[in-house]
Write a protein that holds these residues in place. Structure first.
Motif, mmCIF file in Angstrom:
data_model
loop_
_atom_site.group_PDB
_atom_site.id
_atom_site.type_symbol
_atom_site.label_atom_id
_atom_site.label_comp_id
_atom_site.label_asym_id
_atom_site.label_seq_id
_atom_site.Cartn_x
_atom_site.Cartn_y
_atom_site.Cartn_z
ATOM 1 N N CYS A 247 0.831 -1.209 0.000
ATOM 2 C CA CYS A 247 0.000 0.000 0.000
ATOM 3 C C CYS A 247 0.865 1.259 0.000
ATOM 4 C CB CYS A 247 -0.927 0.004 1.218
ATOM 5 S SG CYS A 247 -2.254 -1.222 1.158
ATOM 6 N N ALA A 248 1.924 1.271 0.822
ATOM 7 C CA ALA A 248 2.819 2.432 0.889
ATOM 8 C C ALA A 248 3.493 2.682 -0.451
ATOM 9 C CB ALA A 248 3.866 2.220 1.985
ATOM 10 N N VAL A 249 3.857 1.601 -1.150
ATOM 11 C CA VAL A 249 4.484 1.733 -2.474
ATOM 12 C C VAL A 249 3.525 2.395 -3.449
ATOM 13 C CG1 VAL A 249 5.315 0.426 -4.471
ATOM 14 C CG2 VAL A 249 6.113 -0.164 -2.175
ATOM 15 N N PHE A 250 2.283 1.923 -3.485
ATOM 16 C CA PHE A 250 1.297 2.508 -4.397
ATOM 17 C C PHE A 250 0.964 3.941 -3.997
ATOM 18 C CE2 PHE A 250 0.499 -1.895 -5.679
ATOM 19 C CZ PHE A 250 0.303 -1.738 -7.047
ATOM 20 N N ILE A 251 0.865 4.193 -2.707
ATOM 21 C CA ILE A 251 0.544 5.540 -2.223
ATOM 22 C C ILE A 251 1.614 6.539 -2.632
ATOM 23 C CG2 ILE A 251 0.369 6.939 -0.116
ATOM 24 C CD1 ILE A 251 -1.034 4.522 1.180
ATOM 25 N N PHE A 252 2.880 6.100 -2.674
ATOM 26 C CA PHE A 252 3.979 6.993 -3.057
ATOM 27 C C PHE A 252 4.121 7.123 -4.573
ATOM 28 C CE2 PHE A 252 8.444 7.497 -4.350
ATOM 29 C CZ PHE A 252 8.718 8.728 -3.794
ATOM 30 N N TYR A 253 4.144 5.996 -5.271
ATOM 31 C CA TYR A 253 4.489 6.026 -6.693
ATOM 32 C C TYR A 253 3.348 6.489 -7.597
ATOM 33 C CZ TYR A 253 8.976 3.783 -5.852
ATOM 34 O OH TYR A 253 10.248 3.521 -5.423
ATOM 35 N N VAL A 254 2.106 6.174 -7.254
ATOM 36 C CA VAL A 254 0.990 6.563 -8.124
ATOM 37 C C VAL A 254 0.858 8.089 -8.238
ATOM 38 C CG1 VAL A 254 -1.529 6.519 -8.388
ATOM 39 C CG2 VAL A 254 -0.279 4.407 -7.863
ATOM 40 N N PRO A 255 0.840 8.862 -7.116
ATOM 41 C CA PRO A 255 0.813 10.322 -7.273
ATOM 42 C C PRO A 255 2.053 10.869 -7.975
ATOM 43 C CG PRO A 255 0.171 9.705 -5.046
ATOM 44 C CD PRO A 255 0.707 8.476 -5.690
ATOM 45 N N PHE A 256 3.232 10.266 -7.713
ATOM 46 C CA PHE A 256 4.464 10.731 -8.366
ATOM 47 C C PHE A 256 4.374 10.542 -9.870
ATOM 48 C CE2 PHE A 256 8.628 10.041 -10.181
ATOM 49 C CZ PHE A 256 9.362 11.103 -9.677
ATOM 50 N N ILE A 257 3.954 9.360 -10.303
ATOM 51 C CA ILE A 257 3.828 9.093 -11.737
ATOM 52 C C ILE A 257 2.750 9.971 -12.347
ATOM 53 C CG2 ILE A 257 3.175 7.346 -13.437
ATOM 54 C CD1 ILE A 257 4.437 5.252 -11.553
ATOM 55 N N GLY A 258 1.632 10.157 -11.615
ATOM 56 C CA GLY A 258 0.567 11.017 -12.117
ATOM 57 C C GLY A 258 1.031 12.445 -12.329
ATOM 58 N N LEU A 259 1.784 12.975 -11.363
ATOM 59 C CA LEU A 259 2.301 14.342 -11.491
ATOM 60 C C LEU A 259 3.284 14.447 -12.651
ATOM 61 C CD1 LEU A 259 2.450 17.225 -10.377
ATOM 62 C CD2 LEU A 259 4.211 16.443 -8.781
ATOM 63 N N SER A 260 4.130 13.438 -12.826
ATOM 64 C CA SER A 260 5.082 13.436 -13.941
ATOM 65 C C SER A 260 4.354 13.397 -15.272
ATOM 66 C CB SER A 260 6.034 12.233 -13.818
ATOM 67 O OG SER A 260 6.767 12.288 -12.619
ATOM 68 N N MET A 261 3.288 12.591 -15.355
ATOM 69 C CA MET A 261 2.525 12.499 -16.604
ATOM 70 C C MET A 261 1.832 13.828 -16.933
ATOM 71 S SD MET A 261 3.029 9.523 -17.894
ATOM 72 C CE MET A 261 4.700 9.779 -17.283
ATOM 73 N N VAL A 262 1.339 14.491 -15.899
ATOM 74 C CA VAL A 262 0.691 15.785 -16.103
ATOM 75 C C VAL A 262 1.676 16.794 -16.673
ATOM 76 C CG1 VAL A 262 -0.288 17.773 -14.894
ATOM 77 C CG2 VAL A 262 -1.158 15.486 -14.435
ATOM 78 N N HIS A 263 2.907 16.780 -16.148
ATOM 79 C CA HIS A 263 3.925 17.717 -16.641
ATOM 80 C C HIS A 263 4.370 17.368 -18.054
ATOM 81 C CE1 HIS A 263 4.948 20.652 -13.569
ATOM 82 N NE2 HIS A 263 4.682 19.733 -12.663
ATOM 83 N N CYS A 264 4.414 16.070 -18.366
ATOM 84 C CA CYS A 264 4.877 15.656 -19.694
ATOM 85 C C CYS A 264 3.811 15.851 -20.761
ATOM 86 C CB CYS A 264 5.304 14.188 -19.657
ATOM 87 S SG CYS A 264 6.821 13.887 -18.747
#
Length: 317
Positions: A247-264
């Motif tokens: 759960c901690a892995v998904f909680i950290f990586y999903v928002p990070f990847i989402g923010l990166s995708m938004v910027h890209c």
């Protein structure tokens, strides 16, 4: 127009946005955001206190959890005071050097958190696949060294980012798209070639976040392979010890990847979505991590209930 410092291309400050299109409501929206911040700080401090006070929890998994909680407190604190100043007092200006410092702190703490999550995955891999060797492989001195390596790695990887930004000339808009400073957001305002920034940013993502997430994924593949030979009761017990970390892995990586995708891939005029994603990235993991570990980890749950029981009876007249 951007503030200047002696010449036409030296920025002295940036403008941070609040919630575009919600300027009238952001004063009130700041209250739930501030509440989330205090919940995050209180929850993570509780985890740290319980692990420190309970000697039976002085094990690698819980020591790594304390590291994760400490990083969550720092990463939310690095941005929340300025965000509240924006929402409540319309204090949108941030000095250039302060912006670079905030950018370095946020990115380096994120890198450290990714390393700690990888260390926690390694701990689960050894505990499940090689349980008899766990105590000899993950000794306290090694756990301490891993924690120090996480700090050094995160700081060393992210240190060039503000240096590269410092070299860039700024002669365009000085309005950032978030409530705090991010490398990919600041570099877009430069009026010069930013290929070096882009390339190094990709190197950091691949060598830190990308590599860590790949190794975490591989560790769980090996864990699942080992669990296939367990009995059902043993599988359930092993899965229970891994659930909180997953759960901690998904909680950290999903928002990070989402923010990166938004910027890209996000559109330039779509200003509200990146702000929401950015605030989610810094606020949601610190709030959810102690809740997940408090609910799903029996030892921590027992200590929290005992602590609440003591507090309740102490408060009674």
């Amino acid at each position: 127009m951007v503030g200047l410092n002696g010449n036409e291309s030296s920025a002295t400050y940036f403008i941070l946005v609040g919630l575009p299109g919600l300027e009238e409501a952001q004063f009130w929206l700041a209250f739930p955001m501030c509440s989330l911040y205090f919940i995050a700080v209180l929850g993570n401090l509780t985890i740290i206190y319980i692990v420190r006070a309970e000697h039976s929890l002085h094990e690698p998994m819980y020591i790594f959890l304390c590291m994760l909680s400490g990083l969550d407190i720092l990463i939310s604190t690095s941005s929340m005071p300025k965000m509240m100043a924006i929402f409540w007092f319309n204090s949108t200006t941030i000095q250039f050097d302060a912006c670079l410092l905030q950018m370095f702190v946020i990115h380096s703490l994120s890198g450290m958190e990714s390393t700690v999550l990888l260390a926690m995955a390694f701990d689960r891999y050894v505990a499940i696949c090689y349980p008899l060797r766990h105590a000899t492989v993950l000794t306290m001195p090694r756990v301490t060294k891993i924690g120090m390596a996480a700090v050094v790695r995160g700081a060393a990887l992210m240190a060039p980012l503000p240096v590269f930004i410092k070299w860039l000339p700024f002669c365009r808009s000085n309005i950032l798209s978030h409530s705090y400073c991010l490398h990919q957001d600041v570099m877009k305002l430069a009026c010069a070639d930013i290929h070096v920034n882009i390339i190094y940013g990709l190197i950091v993502i691949i060598s830190a976040i990308g590599l860590d997430s790949l190794l975490i994924f591989l560790s769980y593949l090996l864990i699942l392979k080992t669990m296939l030979g367990f009995t059902r009761d043993a599988q359930a017990k092993a899965f229970s010890t891994c659930f909180s970390h997953v759960c901690a892995v998904f909680i950290f990586y999903v928002p990070f990847i989402g923010l990166s995708m938004v910027h890209c891939f996000g559109k330039q005029h779509d200003t509200l979505l990146p702000v929401i994603m950015a605030n989610t990235y810094l606020l949601v993991p610190p709030v959810l991590n102690p809740i997940v570990y408090g609910v799903k980890t029996r030892e921590i749950r027992k200590r929290i209930l005992h602590l609440l029981h003591v507090i309740t009876h102490t408060a009674d007249p």
